[in-house]
Design a protein around this motif. Structure first.
Motif, PDB file in Angstrom:
ATOM      1  N   LEU A   1       4.884   1.636   3.484  1.00 31.07           N
ATOM      2  CA  LEU A   1       3.551   1.772   2.879  1.00 31.07           C
ATOM      3  C   LEU A   1       3.492   3.001   1.961  1.00 31.07           C
ATOM      4  CD1 LEU A   1       0.631   0.847   2.536  1.00 31.07           C
ATOM      5  CD2 LEU A   1       0.038   2.074   4.623  1.00 31.07           C
ATOM      6  N   ASN A   2       4.075   4.111   2.427  1.00 31.47           N
ATOM      7  CA  ASN A   2       4.049   5.321   1.598  1.00 31.47           C
ATOM      8  C   ASN A   2       4.841   5.152   0.305  1.00 31.47           C
ATOM      9  OD1 ASN A   2       2.318   6.751   3.230  1.00 31.47           O
ATOM     10  ND2 ASN A   2       3.979   7.539   4.529  1.00 31.47           N
ATOM     11  N   GLN A   3       5.978   4.450   0.410  1.00 31.27           N
ATOM     12  CA  GLN A   3       6.752   4.180  -0.816  1.00 31.27           C
ATOM     13  C   GLN A   3       5.930   3.358  -1.801  1.00 31.27           C
ATOM     14  OE1 GLN A   3      10.329   2.171   0.370  1.00 31.27           O
ATOM     15  NE2 GLN A   3      11.149   3.948   1.469  1.00 31.27           N
ATOM     16  N   VAL A   4       5.244   2.332  -1.260  1.00 31.36           N
ATOM     17  CA  VAL A   4       4.442   1.464  -2.134  1.00 31.36           C
ATOM     18  C   VAL A   4       3.319   2.276  -2.771  1.00 31.36           C
ATOM     19  CG1 VAL A   4       2.935  -0.563  -2.219  1.00 31.36           C
ATOM     20  CG2 VAL A   4       4.984  -0.599  -0.788  1.00 31.36           C
ATOM     21  N   ARG A   5       2.681   3.094  -1.961  1.00 31.93           N
ATOM     22  CA  ARG A   5       1.572   3.894  -2.489  1.00 31.93           C
ATOM     23  C   ARG A   5       2.036   4.857  -3.567  1.00 31.93           C
ATOM     24  NH1 ARG A   5      -1.688   5.069   3.145  1.00 31.93           N
ATOM     25  NH2 ARG A   5      -3.217   3.408   2.875  1.00 31.93           N
ATOM     26  N   ASP A   6       3.210   5.480  -3.340  1.00 37.37           N
ATOM     27  CA  ASP A   6       3.723   6.417  -4.347  1.00 37.37           C
ATOM     28  C   ASP A   6       3.863   5.734  -5.694  1.00 37.37           C
ATOM     29  OD1 ASP A   6       3.777   8.525  -2.683  1.00 37.37           O
ATOM     30  OD2 ASP A   6       5.923   8.395  -2.190  1.00 37.37           O
ATOM     31  N   LYS A   7       4.236   4.472  -5.637  1.00 36.26           N
ATOM     32  CA  LYS A   7       4.513   3.751  -6.872  1.00 36.26           C
ATOM     33  C   LYS A   7       3.261   3.115  -7.487  1.00 36.26           C
ATOM     34  CE  LYS A   7       7.648   0.449  -8.650  1.00 36.26           C
ATOM     35  NZ  LYS A   7       7.930  -0.928  -8.391  1.00 36.26           N
ATOM     36  N   VAL A   8       2.331   2.680  -6.621  1.00 38.59           N
ATOM     37  CA  VAL A   8       1.273   1.792  -7.103  1.00 38.59           C
ATOM     38  C   VAL A   8      -0.127   2.403  -7.095  1.00 38.59           C
ATOM     39  CG1 VAL A   8       0.149  -0.422  -6.630  1.00 38.59           C
ATOM     40  CG2 VAL A   8       2.607  -0.207  -6.349  1.00 38.59           C
ATOM     41  N   ALA A   9      -0.412   3.287  -6.110  1.00 41.29           N
ATOM     42  CA  ALA A   9      -1.802   3.689  -5.904  1.00 41.29           C
ATOM     43  C   ALA A   9      -2.240   4.789  -6.868  1.00 41.29           C
ATOM     44  CB  ALA A   9      -1.990   4.155  -4.469  1.00 41.29           C
ATOM     45  N   VAL A  10      -3.501   4.757  -7.277  1.00 36.85           N
ATOM     46  CA  VAL A  10      -4.030   5.886  -8.059  1.00 36.85           C
ATOM     47  C   VAL A  10      -4.903   6.797  -7.199  1.00 36.85           C
ATOM     48  CG1 VAL A  10      -3.928   4.818 -10.347  1.00 36.85           C
ATOM     49  CG2 VAL A  10      -5.949   4.475  -8.934  1.00 36.85           C
ATOM     50  N   VAL A  11      -5.485   6.256  -6.129  1.00 32.73           N
ATOM     51  CA  VAL A  11      -6.297   7.075  -5.239  1.00 32.73           C
ATOM     52  C   VAL A  11      -5.386   7.522  -4.095  1.00 32.73           C
ATOM     53  CG1 VAL A  11      -8.309   7.158  -3.731  1.00 32.73           C
ATOM     54  CG2 VAL A  11      -8.339   5.703  -5.776  1.00 32.73           C
ATOM     55  N   LYS A  12      -5.259   8.825  -3.907  1.00 34.55           N
ATOM     56  CA  LYS A  12      -4.355   9.323  -2.887  1.00 34.55           C
ATOM     57  C   LYS A  12      -4.958   9.132  -1.501  1.00 34.55           C
ATOM     58  CE  LYS A  12      -1.641  13.343  -2.000  1.00 34.55           C
ATOM     59  NZ  LYS A  12      -0.608  12.557  -1.342  1.00 34.55           N
ATOM     60  N   ALA A  13      -4.163   8.500  -0.591  1.00 38.24           N
ATOM     61  CA  ALA A  13      -4.657   8.288   0.771  1.00 38.24           C
ATOM     62  C   ALA A  13      -4.432   9.552   1.587  1.00 38.24           C
ATOM     63  CB  ALA A  13      -3.923   7.122   1.408  1.00 38.24           C
ATOM     64  N   PRO A  14      -5.413   9.967   2.412  1.00 41.44           N
ATOM     65  CA  PRO A  14      -5.223  11.153   3.253  1.00 41.44           C
ATOM     66  C   PRO A  14      -4.110  10.922   4.282  1.00 41.44           C
ATOM     67  CG  PRO A  14      -7.495  10.307   3.366  1.00 41.44           C
ATOM     68  CD  PRO A  14      -6.711   9.331   2.605  1.00 41.44           C
TER      69      PRO A  14
END
Ligand code: ZN
Length: 683
Positions: free
Chosen positions: A581-594
């Motif tokens: 999930l963190n890898q995906v977020r690093d690549k895709v997300a614009v809003v940083k998850a806490p």
């Protein structure tokens, strides 16, 4: 003859005569007869073929669903204790019957024999598809496995059903457990009156003073959107995004071990069936060809939409800083300031729009779109037996005055009716001895009923919902396939079934279609251009951010199923859920998850629902429907030859062919993502 209305049915269900006490005896009888008939079919023939096995089975199944359909429908739309009890008593009987059929070795062998016979080559495409689907589904239920493996497979299925329902239960318990009492009303500043009223009512229900907030969506979500108090938003965001996790309030509900085990068991089951991983198993019944295609498709969308999402996010940050002096946007600020920005830029009130969408104008507008595209005439019939006085009934005829289908329309919300909107089948097209049974659909919505003397007035979102469900309805009713299991929406893969419905939504945004239906119910004045322009401008608000959020969920879901590693799992390192999930977020997300965020612990779509390695289907179907509509943008939104191509290649063909072949026949090529990006303002 019996007095049981369900067993005496010919044609439309006699709703007013169906009594809850009829349900269990009717289903018992029909299932017993069906079992006997299947056994007889298998015993009587030595060499199986279409006529002595497959078609009779189609008729047996059709009879069960024709009787069950009004029961299950009435349970949804005029629920009562008696009906619910009867309905629930039948569910295990039906699932036992279908498991029995799905595991019937003799039946499986009979289908294989037909598939290998010379006659098979002479069958038409729909017939072949039914046989191939049946063999595929037998294999997926583990029927071909050796004894020991088959026992293990069944054991895995049982464990999965227990673990996924435990996951759901934990999430529910954790959600219900969290409550916040409020005694200082100023904490609720910013919330709409309806949300404050709900909070007041919840407090009263629990015999408390003041207001009560909870993590149920109608309570939680308005706080995220509207509550001015940042600390309150933070507190609730944290409670919500740590439900049923190691970060949550009660470790008894921690889903962590269940999630690892669910992924491990799915992987093992997929391996037993000969698939490399569970994602491959999921695709066995879908339109997408392989896992590379799905990931390639999702990544291409990321590439195109991420820059737009980043730009939108930068705009949001600048807005929050300039207007509110907030410069460090946190996850619990994003919905709040987004809503402020939306109001600031595109203020539209639904109350302003509703008078332009009275019920009959909307229906006329919808029917006229269908008439112009496909040459169909839709007219209302009276004196049809229905389940409620507000229900209307219509028939659809084509250019040759041939009856193509009929539908019940149940538009308004009321007590004892399940929420949401949906299409369901009442009767399916079937041809026996040249006699055609025309398909019948239920179209159900939950719109506001008429108030006083005014007609029912719809929001634009409700109009879109109406068109959407009608698109499903057309898919079911316009089919020309004669065998129930692949006619209409039957047998259409999950990732393709939303094509006709989302496709229809496009006309709700077309000025030329709106001019026909959007007229003020009192003055007859058309929808003002200024209002139309505002609606269009608001349509794609933060489309890039919404797109990457859905892509984050889709890629995460797909990757945890593709990349499950047995060796890592057996080393005690789990299923690497948050690592991925963190890898995906690093690549895709614009809003940083806490750091504390435990999104996956509440993602029941994939851990407890049917969307495992299938969440991508939402985007996949959007691409298909946008690309299909783009032909009409090229040829004209009411172009009849484009309409004919859609009718003949998609709507009439149901599940009789692979959806990719159907799409290519319609569009002249494979689907492309360009139209979706353009429609979302991303291209
Ligand atoms: Zn739908």
């Amino acid at each position: 003859m019996t007095n049981n209305a369900l067993l005496n049915m010919t044609g439309l269900p006699p709703f007013s005569k169906i009594d809850p006490s009829d349900v269990v005896p009717a289903m018992d009888q029909i299932l017993t007869e069906s079992r006997d008939q299947v056994k007889r079919l298998l015993d009587e023939a030595v060499t199986y073929n279409w006529d002595n096995l497959v078609m009779p089975l189609e008729l047996i199944e059709e009879r069960i669903s024709r009787i069950w359909s009004p029961v299950s429908h009435m349970n949804s739309v005029i629920n009562s204790d008696d009906l619910r009890e009867a309905y629930n008593a039948c569910l295990p009987k039906l699932s036992e019957y279908s498991t029995e059929m799905g595991q019937n070795q003799k039946l499986f062998n009979a289908f294989k024999q037909i598939a290998q016979s010379d006659e098979f080559l002479l069958l038409n495409e729909g017939q072949k598809k039914i046989i191939n689907n049946a063999i595929r589904d037998f294999r997926l239920s583990g029927v071909e496995l050796a004894n020991e493996e088959q026992a293990r497979y069944k054991d895995i299925m049982q464990q999965l059903s227990r673990l996924t329902s435990q996951y759901e239960q934990n999430l529910l318990d954790a959600t219900n457990d969290w409550k916040k009492e409020i005694h200082d009303k100023s904490l609720l500043n910013g919330l709409p009156e309806s949300s404050k009223g709900l909070a007041k009512q919840m407090a009263e229900n629990e015999k408390k003073d003041g207001w009560l907030l909870s993590l149920e969506f109608p309570s939680y979500y308005p706080v995220m959107l509207y509550a001015d108090n940042r600390a309150l938003r933070e507190e609730m965001h944290k409670a919500y995004s740590t439900r049923a996790s190691d970060q949550g309030s009660n470790r008894d509900w921690d889903n962590s071990p269940l999630m690892d085990e669910i992924l491990a068991l799915r992987h093992e089951a997929a391996n037993l069936l000969g698939f490399k991983n569970y994602a491959e198993r999921s695709l066995a019944t879908k339109m997408a060809a392989n896992t590379e295609q799905v990931l390639g498709f999702l990544n291409e969308l990321v590439e195109k939409s991420l820059p737009v999402a980043k730009k939108e996010y930068a705009e949001l940050q600048a807005f929050a800083k300039k207007e509110y002096g907030v410069s460090d946007l946190e996850a619990w600020d994003v919905p709040y300031f987004s809503e402020k920005l939306r109001e600031h830029t595109y203020a539209i009130s639904q109350e302003e729009i509703k008078p332009y969408f009275p019920e009959n104008n909307v229906l006329d507008g919808l029917f006229s779109v269908v008439n112009r595209l496909y040459g169909l005439q839709i007219s209302e019939l009276n004196n049809i037996d229905t389940w409620h006085k507000d229900v209307r009934f219509f028939e659809i005829r084509d250019e040759h005055n041939e009856l193509r289908g009929q539908f019940f329309l149940d538009l308004y919300a009321r007590q004892n009716k399940r929420g949401g909107a949906w299409m369901d089948d009442c009767l399916t097209r079937l041809v026996v001895d040249d006699q055609v049974q025309a398909p019948v659909a239920y179209l159900t919505c939950n719109f506001s009923p008429p108030i006083g003397d005014a007609p029912a007035l719809f929001t634009h979102t409700e109009v879109i919902t109406m068109f959407h469900e009608f698109g499903h309805g057309l898919h079911h009713m316009l089919t020309k396939i004669d065998y129930p299991s692949v006619s209409g929406i039957s047998g259409v893969p999950w990732d393709a079934v939303e094509l006709p419905s989302q496709f229809m939504e496009n006309w709700c945004w077309e000025k030329s279609a709106l001019d026909n239906m959007a007229k003020h119910y009192e003055t007859g004045e058309p929808l003002p251009d200024a209002l139309y322009n505002k609606m269009m401008a608001a349509k794609n608000f933060q489309a890039g951010m919404q797109m990457v959020r859905q892509l984050e969920f889709s890629i995460f879901d797909f990757r945890i199923h593709v990349e499950f590693d047995k060796a890592v799992y057996e080393n005690g390192k789990g299923a690497r859920i948050y690592e991925i999930l963190n890898q995906v977020r690093d690549k895709v997300a614009v809003v940083k998850a806490p750091e504390f965020n435990r999104f996956a612990h509440g993602f029941s779509h994939i851990f407890a629902g049917g969307y495992a390695a299938g969440y991508y289907s939402y985007k996949w179907a959007e691409v298909l429907s946008a690309d299909a509509f783009s032909l009409f943008e090229e040829e004209g939104v009411f172009d009849q030859s484009a309409g004919k191509r859609f009718l003949e290649n998609i709507l009439e063909k149901g599940g009789s062919k692979e959806p990719m072949e159907l799409f290519k026949a319609f569009r002249g090529r494979e689907p492309k993502i360009d139209a979706l990006l353009r429609h979302s303002g991303i291209a």
